[in-house]
Design a protein around this motif. Structure first.
Motif, PDB file in Angstrom:
ATOM      1  N   ASN A   1      32.667   4.083  38.951  1.00 14.68           N
ATOM      2  CA  ASN A   1      32.522   2.987  37.990  1.00 14.68           C
ATOM      3  C   ASN A   1      31.170   2.272  38.166  1.00 14.68           C
ATOM      4  OD1 ASN A   1      32.787   1.069  40.073  1.00 14.68           O
ATOM      5  ND2 ASN A   1      35.021   1.103  39.887  1.00 14.68           N
ATOM      6  N   ARG A   2      30.877   1.380  37.223  1.00 10.95           N
ATOM      7  CA  ARG A   2      29.555   0.750  37.202  1.00 10.95           C
ATOM      8  C   ARG A   2      29.296  -0.112  38.433  1.00 10.95           C
ATOM      9  NH1 ARG A   2      26.893   1.178  32.156  1.00 10.95           N
ATOM     10  NH2 ARG A   2      25.506  -0.559  32.575  1.00 10.95           N
TER      11      ARG A   2
ATOM     12  N   ALA B   1      18.871   6.315  36.486  1.00 10.97           N
ATOM     13  CA  ALA B   1      18.481   5.800  35.173  1.00 10.97           C
ATOM     14  C   ALA B   1      19.730   5.487  34.375  1.00 10.97           C
ATOM     15  CB  ALA B   1      17.643   6.833  34.429  1.00 10.97           C
ATOM     16  N   GLU B   2      19.537   4.655  33.353  1.00  3.50           N
ATOM     17  CA  GLU B   2      20.625   4.425  32.400  1.00  3.50           C
ATOM     18  C   GLU B   2      20.324   5.290  31.192  1.00  3.50           C
ATOM     19  OE1 GLU B   2      21.505   0.337  31.599  1.00  3.50           O
ATOM     20  OE2 GLU B   2      23.459   0.873  30.747  1.00  3.50           O
ATOM     21  N   PHE B   3      21.308   6.036  30.750  1.00  2.74           N
ATOM     22  CA  PHE B   3      21.115   6.956  29.622  1.00  2.74           C
ATOM     23  C   PHE B   3      22.305   6.839  28.687  1.00  2.74           C
ATOM     24  CE2 PHE B   3      21.711  10.923  27.389  1.00  2.74           C
ATOM     25  CZ  PHE B   3      20.425  11.289  27.013  1.00  2.74           C
ATOM     26  N   ALA B   4      22.024   6.510  27.420  1.00  4.05           N
ATOM     27  CA  ALA B   4      23.068   6.420  26.387  1.00  4.05           C
ATOM     28  C   ALA B   4      24.279   5.604  26.869  1.00  4.05           C
ATOM     29  CB  ALA B   4      23.481   7.816  25.925  1.00  4.05           C
ATOM     30  N   GLY B   5      23.991   4.500  27.537  1.00  2.00           N
ATOM     31  CA  GLY B   5      25.068   3.573  27.915  1.00  2.00           C
ATOM     32  C   GLY B   5      25.727   3.838  29.257  1.00  2.00           C
ATOM     33  N   ASN B   6      25.272   4.857  29.962  1.00  2.00           N
ATOM     34  CA  ASN B   6      25.854   5.150  31.288  1.00  2.00           C
ATOM     35  C   ASN B   6      24.755   5.320  32.329  1.00  2.00           C
ATOM     36  OD1 ASN B   6      28.801   5.451  30.717  1.00  2.00           O
ATOM     37  ND2 ASN B   6      28.006   6.960  29.274  1.00  2.00           N
TER      38      ASN B   6
ATOM     39  N   SER C   1      21.818  19.976  42.750  1.00  2.00           N
ATOM     40  CA  SER C   1      22.239  18.637  43.165  1.00  2.00           C
ATOM     41  C   SER C   1      23.239  18.070  42.154  1.00  2.00           C
ATOM     42  CB  SER C   1      21.014  17.729  43.255  1.00  2.00           C
ATOM     43  OG  SER C   1      21.423  16.388  43.322  1.00  2.00           O
ATOM     44  N   VAL C   2      24.455  17.801  42.621  1.00  2.00           N
ATOM     45  CA  VAL C   2      25.484  17.204  41.759  1.00  2.00           C
ATOM     46  C   VAL C   2      25.185  15.700  41.663  1.00  2.00           C
ATOM     47  CG1 VAL C   2      27.956  16.760  41.465  1.00  2.00           C
ATOM     48  CG2 VAL C   2      27.176  18.943  42.451  1.00  2.00           C
ATOM     49  N   SER C   3      25.030  15.222  40.431  1.00  5.09           N
ATOM     50  CA  SER C   3      24.674  13.824  40.203  1.00  5.09           C
ATOM     51  C   SER C   3      25.895  12.917  40.232  1.00  5.09           C
ATOM     52  CB  SER C   3      24.001  13.689  38.834  1.00  5.09           C
ATOM     53  OG  SER C   3      22.790  14.394  38.808  1.00  5.09           O
ATOM     54  N   VAL C   4      25.602  11.632  40.317  1.00  6.43           N
ATOM     55  CA  VAL C   4      26.632  10.595  40.230  1.00  6.43           C
ATOM     56  C   VAL C   4      26.493   9.962  38.846  1.00  6.43           C
ATOM     57  CG1 VAL C   4      27.463   8.444  41.248  1.00  6.43           C
ATOM     58  CG2 VAL C   4      26.360  10.161  42.705  1.00  6.43           C
ATOM     59  N   THR C   5      27.604   9.708  38.182  1.00  9.59           N
ATOM     60  CA  THR C   5      27.524   9.049  36.871  1.00  9.59           C
ATOM     61  C   THR C   5      28.674   8.082  36.646  1.00  9.59           C
ATOM     62  OG1 THR C   5      27.281   9.386  34.473  1.00  9.59           O
ATOM     63  CG2 THR C   5      28.800  10.857  35.597  1.00  9.59           C
ATOM     64  N   THR C   6      28.413   7.125  35.716  1.00 11.51           N
ATOM     65  CA  THR C   6      29.490   6.229  35.285  1.00 11.51           C
ATOM     66  C   THR C   6      30.110   6.723  33.973  1.00 11.51           C
ATOM     67  OG1 THR C   6      27.909   4.823  34.092  1.00 11.51           O
ATOM     68  CG2 THR C   6      28.398   4.229  36.386  1.00 11.51           C
ATOM     69  N   ARG C   7      29.584   7.837  33.436  1.00 11.03           N
ATOM     70  CA  ARG C   7      30.185   8.391  32.209  1.00 11.03           C
ATOM     71  C   ARG C   7      31.591   8.902  32.518  1.00 11.03           C
ATOM     72  NH1 ARG C   7      30.739  13.376  30.828  1.00 11.03           N
ATOM     73  NH2 ARG C   7      28.915  14.633  31.388  1.00 11.03           N
TER      74      ARG C   7
ATOM     75  N   ILE D   1      34.976  18.540  36.354  1.00 11.85           N
ATOM     76  CA  ILE D   1      35.654  18.325  37.636  1.00 11.85           C
ATOM     77  C   ILE D   1      34.812  17.405  38.508  1.00 11.85           C
ATOM     78  CG2 ILE D   1      36.456  19.497  39.744  1.00 11.85           C
ATOM     79  CD1 ILE D   1      36.842  22.011  37.929  1.00 11.85           C
ATOM     80  N   ASP D   2      35.486  16.383  39.061  1.00 11.28           N
ATOM     81  CA  ASP D   2      34.800  15.435  39.953  1.00 11.28           C
ATOM     82  C   ASP D   2      34.297  16.185  41.189  1.00 11.28           C
ATOM     83  OD1 ASP D   2      33.991  12.812  40.727  1.00 11.28           O
ATOM     84  OD2 ASP D   2      35.654  12.762  42.136  1.00 11.28           O
ATOM     85  N   GLY D   3      33.024  16.008  41.504  1.00 13.98           N
ATOM     86  CA  GLY D   3      32.458  16.678  42.675  1.00 13.98           C
ATOM     87  C   GLY D   3      31.819  18.010  42.332  1.00 13.98           C
ATOM     88  N   LYS D   4      32.122  18.542  41.137  1.00 16.56           N
ATOM     89  CA  LYS D   4      31.522  19.820  40.738  1.00 16.56           C
ATOM     90  C   LYS D   4      30.493  19.570  39.636  1.00 16.56           C
ATOM     91  CE  LYS D   4      32.663  24.527  39.341  1.00 16.56           C
ATOM     92  NZ  LYS D   4      32.587  24.737  37.882  1.00 16.56           N
TER      93      LYS D   4
END
Ligand SMILES: Nc1ncnc2c1ncn2[C@@H]1O[C@H](COP(=O)(O)OP(=O)(O)OP(=O)(O)O)[C@@H](O)[C@H]1O
Ligand SMILES: Nc1nc2c(ncn2[C@@H]2O[C@H](COP(=O)(O)O)[C@@H](O)[C@H]2O)c(=O)[nH]1
Length: 199
Positions: free
Chosen positions: A72-73, A89-94, A50-56, A63-66
């Motif tokens: 963005n937040r 979850a929020e992890f290390a600021g993201n 499962s490819v996650s979504v992140t704000t990092r 690569i986006d999508g990989k």
């Protein structure tokens, strides 16, 4: 012999008939989860990652999508409000989250779905999918964990400090999970995961 149980929970029967299986791989940042996951996927292409979504921000080469879906937040918060995440979850600021629909679809089609996520998210998954197989990856020592995070050369000093502080709290939670594997010798750790999944 370890068995990977089908998903059968009251919380999920609406979403998932008891056909697929969910595996959660967690452990502190830098322990080697991603590296183990990549080898696992190469050796077992039938697994669904499962490819996650992140704000990092993307690291060089990501690569986006990989590697992730980078957003963005405010978009992330909108997706949370819409219930689009199975966990987040929020992890290390993201922020980090697992897209609900894709994972549920894959489970429904009978796939072995693997999530590589941090502790808080893994706890959320355990609560809503009690029959998921949860694996906690441990470092051989805290010094080695720091060496690996630094050796990766991807994080700022501030990010390293945040990740190491969080790692201390995460490691004490290892016993909450079905299986604990120390990633010292890489091949042995990989084989231990394979044994948990397939034997
Ligand atoms: N058994 C091992 N022995 C030595 N180095 C390792 C081992 N496993 C992984 N590494 C190295 O440790 C570093 C961190 O690994 P990796 O990025 O996979 O960790 P991670 O747990 O996915 O981290 P994060 O959660 O922050 O994404 C990498 O440079 C990787 O090559
Ligand atoms: N709760 C979630 N945690 C996730 C997810 N995807 C990744 N992660 C974890 O975040 C940290 C940091 O990752 P990094 O790529 O910035 O080093 C790490 O522990 C990942 O396992 C997710 O969807 N949900």
């Amino acid at each position: 012999m370890m068995q990977v149980l089908p998903i059968q929970t009251s919380a999920t029967t609406k979403e998932c008939p008891p056909t697929g299986k969910l595996i959660v791989l967690t452990g502190p940042s830098g322990v080697g989860k991603g590296t183990l996951m990549r080898s696992l996927l190469q050796r077992h292409p039938q697994l669904y990652y499962s490819v996650s979504v992140t704000t990092r921000s993307p690291r060089p080469g990501e690569i986006d999508g990989k590697n992730y879906y980078f957003i963005n937040r405010s978009k992330f918060e909108q997706l949370v409000a819409q219930g689009e995440f199975l966990e987040w979850a929020e992890f290390a600021g993201n922020y980090y989250g697992t897209p609900r629909e894709t994972v549920v679809n894959q489970i429904q089609s009978g796939k072995l779905v693997v999530l590589e996520i941090e502790l808080e998210g893994a706890r959320q998954i355990r609560a809503s999918f009690p029959n998921a197989l949860s694996i906690f990856i441990l470092p051989p020592s805290f010094d080695e964990l720091e060496k690996r995070i630094r050796g990766r050369g991807q994080d700022s000093e501030e990010a390293i400090a945040r990740r190491l502080a969080r790692a201390k709290a995460e490691i004490v939670a290892a016993d909450e999970f079905n299986i604990q594997i120390v990633n010292d010798d890489f091949e042995m750790a990989l084989e231990a995961i394979e044994a948990a999944l397939f034997e």
